[in-house]
Design a protein around this motif. Sequence first.
Motif, mmCIF file in Angstrom:
data_model
loop_
_atom_site.group_PDB
_atom_site.id
_atom_site.type_symbol
_atom_site.label_atom_id
_atom_site.label_comp_id
_atom_site.label_asym_id
_atom_site.label_seq_id
_atom_site.Cartn_x
_atom_site.Cartn_y
_atom_site.Cartn_z
ATOM 1 N N THR A 32 0.628 -61.404 -21.936
ATOM 2 C CA THR A 32 0.310 -61.074 -20.545
ATOM 3 C C THR A 32 1.358 -61.720 -19.656
ATOM 4 O O THR A 32 1.539 -62.942 -19.700
ATOM 5 C CB THR A 32 -1.085 -61.586 -20.143
ATOM 6 O OG1 THR A 32 -2.051 -61.133 -21.086
ATOM 7 C CG2 THR A 32 -1.453 -61.090 -18.764
ATOM 8 N N ASP A 33 2.053 -60.912 -18.880
ATOM 9 C CA ASP A 33 3.083 -61.414 -17.963
ATOM 10 C C ASP A 33 2.509 -61.557 -16.560
ATOM 11 O O ASP A 33 1.802 -60.661 -16.070
ATOM 12 C CB ASP A 33 4.283 -60.459 -17.934
ATOM 13 C CG ASP A 33 4.981 -60.369 -19.282
ATOM 14 O OD1 ASP A 33 4.977 -61.382 -20.003
ATOM 15 O OD2 ASP A 33 5.512 -59.291 -19.611
ATOM 16 N N TRP A 34 2.825 -62.684 -15.918
ATOM 17 C CA TRP A 34 2.472 -62.906 -14.508
ATOM 18 C C TRP A 34 3.611 -63.711 -13.893
ATOM 19 O O TRP A 34 3.551 -64.937 -13.823
ATOM 20 C CB TRP A 34 1.137 -63.658 -14.393
ATOM 21 C CG TRP A 34 0.502 -63.511 -13.045
ATOM 22 C CD1 TRP A 34 0.848 -62.633 -12.060
ATOM 23 C CD2 TRP A 34 -0.595 -64.264 -12.528
ATOM 24 N NE1 TRP A 34 0.060 -62.760 -10.964
ATOM 25 C CE2 TRP A 34 -0.856 -63.763 -11.215
ATOM 26 C CE3 TRP A 34 -1.387 -65.297 -13.022
ATOM 27 C CZ2 TRP A 34 -1.849 -64.275 -10.408
ATOM 28 C CZ3 TRP A 34 -2.392 -65.797 -12.208
ATOM 29 C CH2 TRP A 34 -2.621 -65.297 -10.921
ATOM 30 N N ARG A 37 4.213 -67.620 -11.790
ATOM 31 C CA ARG A 37 3.001 -68.441 -11.795
ATOM 32 C C ARG A 37 3.160 -69.602 -12.765
ATOM 33 O O ARG A 37 3.788 -69.471 -13.819
ATOM 34 C CB ARG A 37 1.784 -67.605 -12.198
ATOM 35 C CG ARG A 37 1.579 -66.372 -11.337
ATOM 36 C CD ARG A 37 1.216 -66.730 -9.915
ATOM 37 N NE ARG A 37 1.097 -65.543 -9.076
ATOM 38 C CZ ARG A 37 0.593 -65.541 -7.859
ATOM 39 N NH1 ARG A 37 0.142 -66.680 -7.348
ATOM 40 N NH2 ARG A 37 0.527 -64.444 -7.143
ATOM 41 N N ILE A 42 -1.950 -69.624 -14.847
ATOM 42 C CA ILE A 42 -2.078 -68.616 -15.893
ATOM 43 C C ILE A 42 -3.228 -68.967 -16.836
ATOM 44 O O ILE A 42 -3.985 -68.091 -17.277
ATOM 45 C CB ILE A 42 -0.748 -68.473 -16.655
ATOM 46 C CG1 ILE A 42 0.308 -67.832 -15.735
ATOM 47 C CG2 ILE A 42 -0.913 -67.646 -17.911
ATOM 48 C CD1 ILE A 42 1.656 -67.655 -16.361
ATOM 49 N N VAL A 46 -5.879 -66.124 -16.340
ATOM 50 C CA VAL A 46 -5.515 -65.097 -17.316
ATOM 51 C C VAL A 46 -5.973 -65.472 -18.724
ATOM 52 O O VAL A 46 -6.781 -64.774 -19.341
ATOM 53 C CB VAL A 46 -3.988 -64.827 -17.291
ATOM 54 C CG1 VAL A 46 -3.622 -63.814 -18.378
ATOM 55 C CG2 VAL A 46 -3.555 -64.310 -15.935
ATOM 56 N N ASN A 70 5.154 -68.128 -16.436
ATOM 57 C CA ASN A 70 5.400 -66.685 -16.348
ATOM 58 C C ASN A 70 4.579 -65.841 -17.315
ATOM 59 O O ASN A 70 4.444 -64.635 -17.098
ATOM 60 C CB ASN A 70 6.877 -66.326 -16.554
ATOM 61 C CG ASN A 70 7.723 -66.620 -15.346
ATOM 62 O OD1 ASN A 70 7.221 -66.727 -14.235
ATOM 63 N ND2 ASN A 70 9.020 -66.775 -15.558
ATOM 64 N N PHE A 71 4.042 -66.394 -18.401
ATOM 65 C CA PHE A 71 3.352 -65.523 -19.355
ATOM 66 C C PHE A 71 2.306 -66.295 -20.148
ATOM 67 O O PHE A 71 2.294 -67.530 -20.189
ATOM 68 C CB PHE A 71 4.345 -64.868 -20.322
ATOM 69 C CG PHE A 71 4.958 -65.817 -21.309
ATOM 70 C CD1 PHE A 71 4.418 -65.964 -22.580
ATOM 71 C CD2 PHE A 71 6.080 -66.557 -20.974
ATOM 72 C CE1 PHE A 71 4.970 -66.828 -23.493
ATOM 73 C CE2 PHE A 71 6.645 -67.425 -21.883
ATOM 74 C CZ PHE A 71 6.092 -67.572 -23.150
ATOM 75 N N LEU A 102 -9.091 -59.608 -14.424
ATOM 76 C CA LEU A 102 -7.783 -60.240 -14.277
ATOM 77 C C LEU A 102 -7.241 -59.999 -12.868
ATOM 78 O O LEU A 102 -7.661 -59.061 -12.180
ATOM 79 C CB LEU A 102 -6.801 -59.682 -15.310
ATOM 80 C CG LEU A 102 -7.061 -60.054 -16.780
ATOM 81 C CD1 LEU A 102 -5.970 -59.486 -17.663
ATOM 82 C CD2 LEU A 102 -7.171 -61.556 -16.957
ATOM 83 N N VAL A 106 -1.849 -57.534 -13.063
ATOM 84 C CA VAL A 106 -1.647 -58.202 -14.343
ATOM 85 C C VAL A 106 -2.237 -57.313 -15.436
ATOM 86 O O VAL A 106 -3.425 -56.998 -15.405
ATOM 87 C CB VAL A 106 -2.306 -59.598 -14.361
ATOM 88 C CG1 VAL A 106 -2.147 -60.243 -15.724
ATOM 89 C CG2 VAL A 106 -1.693 -60.470 -13.281
ATOM 90 N N SER A 107 -1.404 -56.916 -16.411
ATOM 91 C CA SER A 107 -1.836 -56.012 -17.485
ATOM 92 C C SER A 107 -1.440 -56.607 -18.832
ATOM 93 O O SER A 107 -0.243 -56.709 -19.128
ATOM 94 C CB SER A 107 -1.209 -54.622 -17.325
ATOM 95 O OG SER A 107 -1.592 -54.033 -16.098
#
Length: 522
Positions: A32-34, A37, A42, A46, A70-71, A102, A106-107
């Motif tokens: 999962t990428d964000w 952050r 996260i 997430v 970031n992930f 979520l 964010v996917s």
Amino acid sequence: MLILAAAGVYATLNTPVDAIPDLSENQVIVFTDWPGRSSREIEDQVTYPLSLRLQGLAGIRTVRSSSEFNFSTITLIFEDKTDFYFARQRVTEKLGQSGNFLPTGVSPYLAPDATALGQVFWHTLEPGPGRPLDPGQLWAINKFYVAPQLNAVPGVSEVAPPGGAPLEYQIDVRPEMLRAYGVTLGELFSAVSRSNQPAGGGVIQKNNAEYIVRGVGWIRDKTDIENTVIREVNGVPVYVKTVATVQLGTQFRRSVFEKDGNEVVGGGFDAARGKHARRHEAGQGEDPRTPAGPAAGSADRVLRALEDHGFIGPAPHADGRDGIVNEAVQKVLERFGETMRELALRRFGEFEQEPGPVLVRFVVTKTLRRMRASGHLGGLGPQDETAVTDELAGRLSPEEGRRLAKRPASETITRIQTETAGHLTSKGFLADPAAGLEIRKGWAATLAADIREAFDGSRATLAGEVLAAAESKREDLWRGRLKTINWELCDRGVEAFTWYAMEELAAAANHAALLGGRPRSP
């Protein structure tokens, strides 16, 4: 005993064997990428909520997670008896509900269906001496052209393209200008985002037709970004170029791909779980009967002939000889494929100009014969018919021939028949052009046509009959030409492949210091 021996030979040849056996667990990885952050954000928003939803899946044994800048990474370990693709399907179903809990945008997504030991092949993309390319261009060619086609090879799970210099548009903001015009970074970001998207406007009905209305708003170069309007101040627009500088640059480098001291771009092939790695390394995909197998055998025979005549010395080890063959085969197939494509495209391009005049003459001749059969051309003799056909074919071929060669249509046939009827009328061979284009039938045929029209709404016309005949004629022309081209490609292909194999084998042998290794045999 014979049956056991045959089974043993079959198992030896077909059992998937890798240098390092795959001892990894039956696991599915969720990424999962964000961007932007921290690991704490996260983890809280997430990783933790997503892990809770994935814990209750059927057959799951352990859930492990990691939150980084970031992930997020979540590793789901299933029981060994659980089918791997069944586990991926269940995880995918759960991820489809992630939009409810979520953060927006964010996917989560699954990692490729490969294992940690599934890397079977590497490729590099290097500029030639006659056409130098910078790392940014190489990266774009590799990412958008080369890697997608390699990823379509059966059995390849993913092609990861490291290296290169990814290109991007960079907007360098001047804070003093933002303050002077009262513009915030959020407004600048929103304006640029809105400027790079199309818009739909429905349809407009005109002359019994619908015309689609759409606005194309894709950014084509940095000038489009510079001229984007952020807001207006007292009726004066504030553009992006007013408060910032736009340039084309490279992203932050996260990796470098190096070969022999030079920077290149390329990619690593990950084989799908359970696939035969050796077949992919040989370029055979999942079917050993694909062209790479015969190509390797042909190259091996050419190498043996060169060795027998003393042009190439024998390799000290069998692996060295196989390496020469494999290296040559890859380059030979590239050159061979390019040559065959160029020849085929050239021949098809030449043929595209040929069917047009032939089809126009065919339509005119067919129309004249149908008019004669209907009794409309009693005074048209054979010589007159030939003269009329030649004149109409010469006049209509440049325009209508191109349309018929591309795809025969009823509109094209109707125009040719209308021109034919008008020409016959001007020459005095046809009294009524409209009547000449009608089909005269007996009472039985007319009754059958009326019944067919009542049931399916179709009615036989002269244009329809000639159109069907023209389509059949065009297909026959293409089939005949295709057969000729195939024979030419076969003849040229044997010659080209043998010549390319000799050149590439000599180059590979020279690189291995085996060229001219022993005296020639008499």
